[in-house]
Write a protein that holds these residues in place. Structure first.
Motif, short mmCIF file in Angstrom:
data_model
loop_
_atom_site.label_atom_id
_atom_site.label_comp_id
_atom_site.label_asym_id
_atom_site.label_seq_id
_atom_site.Cartn_x
_atom_site.Cartn_y
_atom_site.Cartn_z
N THR A 1 -0.12 -54.38 100.70
CA THR A 1 -0.56 -52.99 100.75
C THR A 1 -1.90 -52.89 101.47
N THR B 1 -2.91 -45.27 100.99
CA THR B 1 -2.41 -46.63 101.22
C THR B 1 -1.28 -46.60 102.23
N LEU B 2 -0.99 -47.78 102.77
CA LEU B 2 0.11 -47.95 103.70
C LEU B 2 0.85 -49.23 103.32
N ILE C 1 -3.09 -49.14 113.03
CA ILE C 1 -2.72 -48.06 112.12
C ILE C 1 -3.50 -46.80 112.48
N ALA D 1 2.91 -45.71 111.21
CA ALA D 1 1.83 -46.51 110.63
C ALA D 1 0.63 -45.62 110.29
N GLN D 2 0.90 -44.50 109.60
CA GLN D 2 -0.14 -43.54 109.26
C GLN D 2 -0.59 -43.69 107.81
N ALA D 3 -1.90 -43.44 107.61
CA ALA D 3 -2.46 -43.44 106.25
C ALA D 3 -3.62 -42.47 106.22
N THR E 1 5.56 -52.04 109.14
CA THR E 1 5.16 -51.06 108.12
C THR E 1 6.37 -50.20 107.76
N SER F 1 6.11 -46.97 107.26
CA SER F 1 5.93 -45.74 108.03
C SER F 1 6.06 -46.05 109.52
#
Length: 722
Positions: A143, A74-75, A181, A67-69, A62, A64
């Motif tokens: 996404t 969206t991530l 995530i 892996a934050q959303a 990812t 981020s």
């Protein structure tokens, strides 16, 4: 990302590439020495990876790091495949063969994932075929979308990934991957586009910029694409998203315009209905890529300008030069055409005839010039008439279209070779073609001048002199009257040097006096004609690709017969005896390359455990071809070797049972059969000698006719001894 060539078309000229088969074999030879023996297994335990699979490493990542959303957010994530050297995976349209990577998700409620996205590919040619894909490292962004109702906390995303990795052999692979995530309430910082995934996201194709436009016209042979981008400074690459819309193996034609590009993209030869839309990736040399879908309007595209076969051509677009400009360029191009290696020897012979005929009356010399010019013009008018008739019937043809006919090329090559033999001094054509003998009666001499003009036009057809391209391109896009005017001016240019000398006999004073030098120079001019005959022989072979090498043999045999016939003509010059002996030999020499061999294709049966068991008990030899539609090496081997006349005859004459194990769709029985042979991928080729207890012979991944022939002979001899 690896550096690469942008366009699968830009690297190819409009002429056929020489020796495609030899190129294919040399390109794959070293790589094919490494067979694949490992069993196909699924790697990964549901984690992000990286996990080592056969010939690549797979992982999910990812942008981020945490892996934050947020709920409703969206991530950005991606599948990363890091490949061993020389191995590759495929783009969404793999080309002639192959399969793109796929991912199947098992997702918790409130989480969705987009399909894999594809960055612009690189062309992966193997001989006459081509695939689209990635080497070194391939990144496929996607996404992850979080529903606004999703509760905060950690969630696991489970993924099943499959791919096809190829070098000279193709190996399917699969992995069990996953991502954890974090769904958080607070704001999430927008990650920077860094690393391999960030570069891939930046490289993804975008919609066409505002102010740009693309139109597409679909004809019987081509899809004509017009791009208006406001600039023509950048080279472009064209990648179709859909298979079988354009012929990716054939060279395209392109023309840089003041504000963009014109492209003639060849359609597949067996295509029928036009597509409603053309979905294409257009990539510029500055790494900008655009995803374009354009409606296809039925209609015949404008003619291809001969100067547009390469990007950045120096000549101006044909539509901008106007009628007078086209006429002027045609006249100059025709004059320069006399210096081309095909035409100059003919002009030189006419010059010799003029030197030898210096004692003739001026009116007689002028008549020779006019008749020679008439022969050229009549030939040009005939060619243009045939061209226009064929174009009216829907054929997209241009100058030199005759060279698309193997019969015409064979006769032209034989004619040029025969003329070159005469120039070396083996015999004198004199009475039949060139009037170089100098002993013609009045009527025969004028006929000789006329047919020398015809000959000059015929041998000029392979040539494209400077300045001709724009004029011919303009002419073929105009009404017939204008087309005839331009080609008439081209013919006048071709005839002008000799015509001028005959109209002003005093100019012949600058020519050297007859002497021994004439024979030496005449023999020297045979060299460019022999070179032209060699080139036309190669063209003849290309027209029969992939069996062109076999088809060249009858043409070369015809050359040998022409040399024998020429010897008889030289042995008894000007005598009926020599002509009677030579004539049937020359006719046979021309007929040899025109004869089309009848080839009966052998029938391959589908491989199944039952059909294989039955074949083993039959007592006959067996040849098993483990193949797949996505395996490019398989297709090359089949076209170049297994489908060749020699190998088909060898297999048929020895009563082989032919079984084809098609692994295009996964088949557990074929997989198990491969594993028993110590293989895990295709191509794989196995020969079972006669007798149900005989041990099989597994051939290398790269086939040659010699290799297959020797192995079959060896197995049949051993079975006979046993």
């Amino acid at each position: 990302m690896a550096s690469r060539t942008i366009s699968p078309y830009r690297t190819r000229s409009s002429a056929a590439r020489p020796l495609d088969l030899l190129f294919t074999l040399l390109l794959a030879a070293a790589a094919c020495l490494t067979p694949a023996h490992a069993q196909i297994v699924e790697v990964g335990d549901g984690g992000p990876g990286p996990f080592k699979a056969e010939h690549l490493t797979a992982e999910l990542t990812t942008l981020s790091p945490q892996a934050q959303a947020m709920p409703g957010g969206t991530l950005q994530a991606g599948l990363v495949l890091t490949l061993e050297e020389h191995w590759h995976v495929y783009w969404t349209n793999p080309g002639d063969s192959g399969e793109p990577p796929r991912i199947t998700w098992t997702l918790p409620r409130g989480i969705t994932a987009s399909p894999l996205l594809f960055t612009p590919p690189e062309p992966l040619p193997l001989g006459p075929l081509k695939d689209f894909g990635y080497e070194d490292q391939a990144v496929f962004p996607f996404t992850i979308k979080v529903d606004p109702s999703a509760a905060p906390g950690k969630v696991h995303l489970d993924a099943k990934v499959s791919w096809l990795v190829c070098e000279s052999v193709c190996v399917p692979g699969k992995a069990h991957l996953g991502l954890d995530i974090n769904i958080v309430k607070g704001p999430v910082q927008e990650p920077a586009l860094l690393g391999a995934l960030g570069n891939a996201v930046k490289a993804l194709p975008r919609p066409l910029p505002s102010g740009w436009s693309v139109t597409a016209t679909g004809g019987s042979k081509d899809i004509f694409l017009t791009l208006h981008s406001g600039t023509s400074s950048s080279d472009i690459g064209i990648y179709p998203f859909d298979q079988d819309v354009i012929d990716i193996d054939a060279p395209d034609q392109r023309n840089a315009t003041a504000d963009g590009w014109q492209l003639w993209l060849p359609r597949p030869k067996d295509s029928t209905a036009l597509p409603r839309d053309f979905h294409v990736l257009i990539e510029f040399s500055d790494k900008e890529a655009y995803d374009v879908t354009v409606p296809v309007t039925p209609g015949e595209p404008p003619a291809v300008a001969a100067s547009s076969s390469a990007p950045g051509a120096a000549e101006a677009p044909s539509s901008d030069i106007g009628l007078w400009g086209a006429l002027g360029l045609a006249l100059l191009g025709g004059i320069i055409l006399n210096l081309m290696p095909c035409v100059f020897p003919v002009l030189f012979l006419k010059g010799l005839a003029l030197v030898n005929s210096s004692g003739e009356e001026r009116s007689r010399q002028r008549m020779h010039g006019l008749v020679y010019t008439l022969g050229i013009l009549a030939s040009f008018w005939t060619i243009v008439a045939v061209l226009l008739i064929l174009r009216a019937g829907g054929r997209q043809l241009g100058w030199g279209f005759q060279l698309q006919s193997p019969g015409f090329v064979a006769v032209l090559a034989a004619l040029i070779f025969f003329l070159a033999l005469s120039l070396t001094g083996q015999f004198e054509i004199g009475l039949s073609l060139t009037s170089a003998g100098g002993e013609l009666a009045e009527k025969q001499g004028l006929a000789g001048s006329f047919f020398t003009g015809v000959l000059a036009t015929v041998v000029a057809t392979p040539c494209m002199a400077p300045l001709m391209g724009a004029a011919v391109g303009f002419a073929l896009a105009q009404p017939p009257v204008v087309t005839f005017l331009v080609f008439t001016m081209l013919g006048l240019g071709l005839a002008l040097p000799y015509l001028a000398l005959t109209m002003q006999p005093q100019w012949t004073r600058v020519l050297p006096r007859p002497g021994a030098w004439m024979d030496v120079l005449k023999q020297a001019t045979s060299i460019p004609l022999f070179a032209t005959a060699i080139w036309l022989t190669w063209v003849y072979g290309q027209l029969y690709s992939p069996n062109g090498v076999d088809r060249i043999v009858p043409l070369l045999s015809g050359f040998l017969l022409l040399a024998i016939g020429g010897w008889f003509l030289g042995r008894w010059p000007g005598q009926t005896k020599g002509l009677l002996i030579a004539a049937p030999i020359i006719v046979l020499a021309i007929l040899l390359p025109l004869r089309k061999p009848t080839v009966e294709k052998l029938q391959w049966q589908p491989w199944t455990p039952a059909s294989f068991a039955a074949a083993r008990t039959s007592g006959k030899p067996i040849f098993v071809d483990y193949t797949a539609a996505w395996c490019l090496s398989c297709q090359v081997n089949e076209r170049a070797v297994l489908d060749s006349t020699d190998i088909e005859a060898l297999l048929g004459n020895n009563n082989f049972i032919l079984l084809r194990a098609d692994w295009t769709q996964y088949d557990a029985n074929i997989t198990q059969s491969l594993q028993t042979l110590g293989r895990s991928g295709v191509p794989t080729y196995v020969i079972y000698p006669p007798g149900d207890k005989s041990n099989p012979d597994v051939l290398p991944e790269l086939l040659t006719k010699d290799l297959v022939t020797k192995q079959i002979d060896k197995d049949l001899k051993l079975s006979t001894k046993n």
